[in-house]
Design an enzyme around this catalytic site. Structure first.
Site, PDB file in Angstrom:
ATOM      1  N   ASN A   1      17.320 -23.543  35.714  1.00  0.00           N
ATOM      2  CA  ASN A   1      17.948 -23.686  37.025  1.00  0.00           C
ATOM      3  C   ASN A   1      17.129 -22.914  38.056  1.00  0.00           C
ATOM      4  O   ASN A   1      16.556 -21.862  37.750  1.00  0.00           O
ATOM      5  CB  ASN A   1      19.382 -23.148  36.985  1.00  0.00           C
ATOM      6  CG  ASN A   1      20.267 -23.954  36.042  1.00  0.00           C
ATOM      7  OD1 ASN A   1      20.129 -25.170  35.947  1.00  0.00           O
ATOM      8  ND2 ASN A   1      21.158 -23.285  35.334  1.00  0.00           N
TER       9      ASN A   1
ATOM     10  N   HIS B   1      14.550 -17.833  33.722  1.00  0.00           N
ATOM     11  CA  HIS B   1      15.066 -17.919  32.356  1.00  0.00           C
ATOM     12  C   HIS B   1      15.206 -19.379  31.956  1.00  0.00           C
ATOM     13  O   HIS B   1      15.599 -20.218  32.759  1.00  0.00           O
ATOM     14  CB  HIS B   1      16.408 -17.204  32.214  1.00  0.00           C
ATOM     15  CG  HIS B   1      17.425 -17.562  33.257  1.00  0.00           C
ATOM     16  ND1 HIS B   1      17.378 -17.043  34.532  1.00  0.00           N
ATOM     17  CD2 HIS B   1      18.506 -18.371  33.225  1.00  0.00           C
ATOM     18  CE1 HIS B   1      18.393 -17.527  35.235  1.00  0.00           C
ATOM     19  NE2 HIS B   1      19.085 -18.349  34.463  1.00  0.00           N
TER      20      HIS B   1
ATOM     21  N   GLY C   1      21.638 -24.183  40.925  1.00  0.00           N
ATOM     22  CA  GLY C   1      22.691 -23.459  40.213  1.00  0.00           C
ATOM     23  C   GLY C   1      22.228 -22.162  39.572  1.00  0.00           C
ATOM     24  O   GLY C   1      22.866 -21.647  38.657  1.00  0.00           O
ATOM     25  N   GLN C   2      21.124 -21.606  40.086  1.00  0.00           N
ATOM     26  CA  GLN C   2      20.634 -20.349  39.517  1.00  0.00           C
ATOM     27  C   GLN C   2      21.498 -19.192  40.008  1.00  0.00           C
ATOM     28  O   GLN C   2      21.737 -19.053  41.221  1.00  0.00           O
ATOM     29  CB  GLN C   2      19.175 -20.113  39.934  1.00  0.00           C
ATOM     30  CG  GLN C   2      18.563 -18.861  39.317  1.00  0.00           C
ATOM     31  CD  GLN C   2      17.083 -18.692  39.647  1.00  0.00           C
ATOM     32  OE1 GLN C   2      16.517 -19.430  40.467  1.00  0.00           O
ATOM     33  NE2 GLN C   2      16.445 -17.727  39.003  1.00  0.00           N
TER      34      GLN C   2
END
Ligand code: 5GP
Ligand code: ZN
Length: 114
Positions: free
Chosen positions: A87, A100, A93-94
């Site tokens: 994301n 990651h 939507g991070q």
């Protein structure tokens, strides 16, 4: 990055269920799993998101992807597969600003995302 949750996990200041660690990478189970298998692989280098990758990071990101593949297989996802997700920023939507890769598996997942 003082206020980065994942840098704190790397330092050991925040506990995590680690799966794998070396000098460049850390993998750990997501604290709020969305599938029977849900782990994160992160670079120890604080890169905020995929938009901030630099050409010098390509080997690191290649290693990160292969590590996710290896761990997914070790956790039983080789035959039925899994979803590998990064994301990025608000539209993506991070929620944690340290790059990651999510690996989700162990059940069929819906598509497309909402
Ligand atoms: P994002 O929405 O940024 O792509 O994903 C961040 C992920 O990190 C979420 O799935 C969330 O559950 C996970 N997460 C947030 N804080 C922690 C934590 O302190 N420990 C672990 N293991 N996972 C975390
Ligand atoms: Zn960080």
């Amino acid at each position: 990055m003082n206020d980065c949750i994942f840098c704190a996990i790397i330092k050991g200041d925040i506990p995590s269920r680690k799966i794998y660690e070396d000098t460049e990478l850390l993998a750990f189970h997501d604290v709020n799993p969305q599938a029977p298998v849900h782990f994160l692989v992160i670079p120890k280098k604080h890169i905020r998101n995929i938009m901030e990758l630099e050409s010098g990071d390509s080997a690191l990101l290649g290693r990160l992807l292969f590590k996710a593949q290896e761990l997914a297989a070790a956790l039983g996802c080789a035959d039925r597969g899994a979803r590998f997700v990064i994301n990025c920023k608000s539209d993506g939507g991070q929620t944690v600003d340290h790059l990651h890769l999510h690996t989700l598996g162990g059940k069929p997942l819906g598509w497309p995302p909402g």
